[in-house]
Design a protein around this motif. Structure first.
Motif, PDB file in Angstrom:
ATOM      1  N   TYR A  98      -4.031 -18.591  -1.998  1.00 30.88           N
ATOM      2  CA  TYR A  98      -3.703 -17.291  -1.577  1.00 30.88           C
ATOM      3  C   TYR A  98      -3.933 -17.020  -0.364  1.00 30.88           C
ATOM      4  O   TYR A  98      -5.221 -17.337   0.058  1.00 30.88           O
ATOM      5  N   THR A  99      -3.358 -16.376   0.582  1.00 25.86           N
ATOM      6  CA  THR A  99      -3.480 -16.502   1.811  1.00 25.86           C
ATOM      7  C   THR A  99      -2.962 -14.914   2.503  1.00 25.86           C
ATOM      8  O   THR A  99      -1.799 -14.556   2.061  1.00 25.86           O
ATOM      9  N   GLY A 100      -3.740 -14.329   3.452  1.00 28.81           N
ATOM     10  CA  GLY A 100      -3.099 -13.153   4.192  1.00 28.81           C
ATOM     11  C   GLY A 100      -4.326 -12.622   5.030  1.00 28.81           C
ATOM     12  O   GLY A 100      -5.492 -13.224   4.903  1.00 28.81           O
ATOM     13  N   ILE A 126      -7.791  -5.999   2.263  1.00 31.54           N
ATOM     14  CA  ILE A 126      -6.599  -6.800   2.995  1.00 31.54           C
ATOM     15  C   ILE A 126      -6.120  -5.780   3.949  1.00 31.54           C
ATOM     16  O   ILE A 126      -6.287  -4.530   3.846  1.00 31.54           O
ATOM     17  N   TRP A 130      -0.162 -10.304   1.446  1.00 34.49           N
ATOM     18  CA  TRP A 130      -0.471 -11.745   0.845  1.00 34.49           C
ATOM     19  C   TRP A 130       0.566 -12.843   0.320  1.00 34.49           C
ATOM     20  O   TRP A 130       1.370 -11.912  -0.137  1.00 34.49           O
TER      21      TRP A 130
END
Length: 135
Positions: A98-100, A126, A130
């Motif tokens: 999970y990336t962002g 955030i 994502w």
């Protein structure tokens, strides 16, 4: 298959901080917008609105040169990329990443009482879309 979180991979600003992370949470949510009309025959109707979330991490503190404190302090007030996987193994269908982007709104360098393990907890909102990666 059930497993214990013993090997979570935590990367911030392209640096692996897994050895210092001891708790992580990625709560994501979408706004609940009421789209009920007379045509919904007495039942509420809902649609998803804006998406939001945060990255919540507890670290064992580190004040070494180029360590956690120095890096997080330099990121304070900036946007950076976070990547989290349930295991340190490569990204796969059974080990998604999970990336962002996040906005580093807090650094919390010292938090505790006498005799406590030196830890720090952060909760960053955030700052854009994502992704869930499986390869």
């Amino acid at each position: 298959m059930a497993f214990a979180l013993t090997d979570v991979y935590v990367e911030i600003n392209s640096i692996n901080w897994s050895a210092l992370a001891r708790q992580v949470s990625l709560p994501f949510e979408a706004e609940d917008l009421d789209s009920t009309t007379f045509g919904t025959t007495g039942w509420r109707s809902r649609i998803a609105g804006l998406k939001d979330g945060s990255v919540d991490i507890e670290f064992v503190n580190d004040f070494e040169a180029a360590g956690l404190d120095e890096v997080l302090w330099a990121l304070f007030g900036q946007t950076t990329t976070v990547l989290i996987r349930p295991r340190s193994a490569p990204v796969s269908g059974t080990n998604p990443a999970y990336t962002g982007p996040v906005l580093v709104t807090q650094v919390n360098p010292i938090d505790g009482t006498v005799g406590d393990l030196a830890t720090r907890s952060v909760s960053w909102p955030i700052a854009g879309p994502w992704e869930r990666l499986t390869s």
